[in-house]
Motif scaffolding. Structure first.
Motif, PDB file in Angstrom:
ATOM      1  N   ALA A  79       1.030  -1.235   0.151  1.00  0.00           N
ATOM      2  CA  ALA A  79       0.039  -0.072   0.025  1.00  0.00           C
ATOM      3  C   ALA A  79       0.873   1.212  -0.138  1.00  0.00           C
ATOM      4  O   ALA A  79       0.655   2.214  -0.718  1.00  0.00           O
ATOM      5  CB  ALA A  79      -0.842   0.054   1.154  1.00  0.00           C
ATOM      6  N   GLY A  82       2.976   1.417  -3.204  1.00  0.00           N
ATOM      7  CA  GLY A  82       1.858   1.905  -4.412  1.00  0.00           C
ATOM      8  C   GLY A  82       1.630   3.420  -4.151  1.00  0.00           C
ATOM      9  O   GLY A  82       1.534   3.798  -5.391  1.00  0.00           O
TER      10      GLY A  82
ATOM     11  N   THR B  21      -4.688   0.395 -12.650  1.00  0.00           N
ATOM     12  CA  THR B  21      -4.111  -0.014 -11.245  1.00  0.00           C
ATOM     13  C   THR B  21      -3.913   0.933 -10.508  1.00  0.00           C
ATOM     14  O   THR B  21      -4.117   0.969  -9.533  1.00  0.00           O
ATOM     15  CB  THR B  21      -2.590  -0.380 -11.907  1.00  0.00           C
ATOM     16  N   ARG B  22      -3.552   2.432 -11.106  1.00  0.00           N
ATOM     17  CA  ARG B  22      -3.461   3.371  -9.956  1.00  0.00           C
ATOM     18  C   ARG B  22      -4.631   3.798  -9.493  1.00  0.00           C
ATOM     19  O   ARG B  22      -4.743   4.107  -8.084  1.00  0.00           O
ATOM     20  CB  ARG B  22      -2.662   4.464 -10.855  1.00  0.00           C
ATOM     21  N   GLY B  25      -5.969   1.195  -6.980  1.00  0.00           N
ATOM     22  CA  GLY B  25      -4.913   1.482  -5.686  1.00  0.00           C
ATOM     23  C   GLY B  25      -5.728   2.496  -4.691  1.00  0.00           C
ATOM     24  O   GLY B  25      -5.824   2.337  -3.642  1.00  0.00           O
ATOM     25  N   HIS B 102      -6.986  -5.668 -10.062  1.00  0.00           N
ATOM     26  CA  HIS B 102      -5.673  -5.204  -9.938  1.00  0.00           C
ATOM     27  C   HIS B 102      -4.411  -6.339  -9.605  1.00  0.00           C
ATOM     28  O   HIS B 102      -3.558  -6.195 -10.228  1.00  0.00           O
ATOM     29  CB  HIS B 102      -5.882  -4.416  -8.582  1.00  0.00           C
TER      30      HIS B 102
END
Lengths: 128, 146
Positions: A79, A82, B21-22, B25, B102
């Motif tokens: 996390a 990312g 993906t971003r 997230g 993801h």
């Protein structure tokens, strides 16, 4: 196949530095979580529908404190790392400071994980 | 330190997955905060009044997948009361979709970094797609049946 991106096995070679370590750990933690979550979903389905022993035992392993300590480390790392990747990708000017960002990331991760792990071990050792 | 370049902006599969993906997230951060707050709202804070800590493992399970049957013996009270409704089911399906997509896309990216033969790539891409469908269906079944 718009992108040509054959890193090949050369890409696995450790080139030193925190960012490379973060890159490798991001991949490893991501793959580990895919494996864990996938197996956990299938095991939950089997446990719910058929109540078979292996699925129940698998979920009992997943519930144990030591397994959770590992999973929580992976989740926290993935996390936070990312978040760093997202920030640097969306504001490429910050890429100049990516080494500092990597240090900052560990400075966030270590106290967060340490606190969580400490509380979990206190519960485990305190016996409810 | 050069890694994979970001794909060109456009309606290509690579760019769509890159941006997905971003965004997923970030969305999973948001959803986990909602789940976390929900766990406290529905009674997890009671543990703090008993001179004891919240069971972090159980809290994390509620955070990411708020399902009454998620665990065999969770220690968070009010299990069946607050959680078995449409809001949390929608939350679970959203987080299941975002997380699985993801993760499976990440698996695809990692695999395609180390494999350059195109037929093998296509085969593995198909297998990952099947795996994605499989996990999604099982997950939705577990949510709906619990």
């Amino acid at each position: 196949m718009a992108l040509k991106r054959n890193v090949g096995l050369k890409g696995m070679k450790y080139r030193g530095g925190g960012p490379m370590l973060a890159w490798a750990l991001h991949r490893i933690s991501g793959l580990a979580m895919v494996l864990f979550v996938g197996m956990h979903i299938v095991a939950s389905f089997v446990m719910q529908q058929f109540g078979s022993d292996w699925a129940t035992n698998l979920n009992i392993i997943y519930e144990s404190t030591y397994f959770q300590l590992i999973i929580i480390f992976l989740v926290y790392f993935h996390a936070i790392n990312g978040m760093r990747i997202i920030l640097l990708d969306f504001w490429p000017k910050l890429l100049e400071y990516q080494r500092e960002a990597t240090w900052l990331q560990w400075m966030l991760l270590i106290p967060m994980y340490g606190l969580t792990a400490m509380v979990m071990m206190l519960i485990k050792l305190g016996g409810e | 330190m050069s890694s994979r370049p970001a794909p060109q902006i456009g309606f290509s599969f690579e760019y769509m997955m890159w941006i997905f993906t971003r965004l997923s997230g970030l969305a999973m951060f948001l959803l986990s905060f909602i789940g976390f707050a929900g766990a406290f709202w529905l009674g997890a804070r009671m543990y703090l009044t008993n001179n004891s800590f919240v069971d972090i493992g159980a809290l994390a399970r509620w955070t990411f997948f708020p399902n009454p049957n998620h665990v065999v013996n969770t220690n968070i009270p009010d299990v069946a009361v607050g959680w078995a409704n449409a809001w949390w089911q929608i939350m679970q399906i959203t987080i299941l979709f975002l997380g699985t997509t993801h993760g499976m896309n990440g698996l695809r990216v990692v695999i395609e970094d180390y494999i350059d033969r195109s037929w093998l790539r296509t085969l593995l891409r198909g297998l990952i797609f099947l795996l994605w469908i499989f996990v999604m269906l099982f997950g939705i079944y577990v949510i709906q049946a619990s």
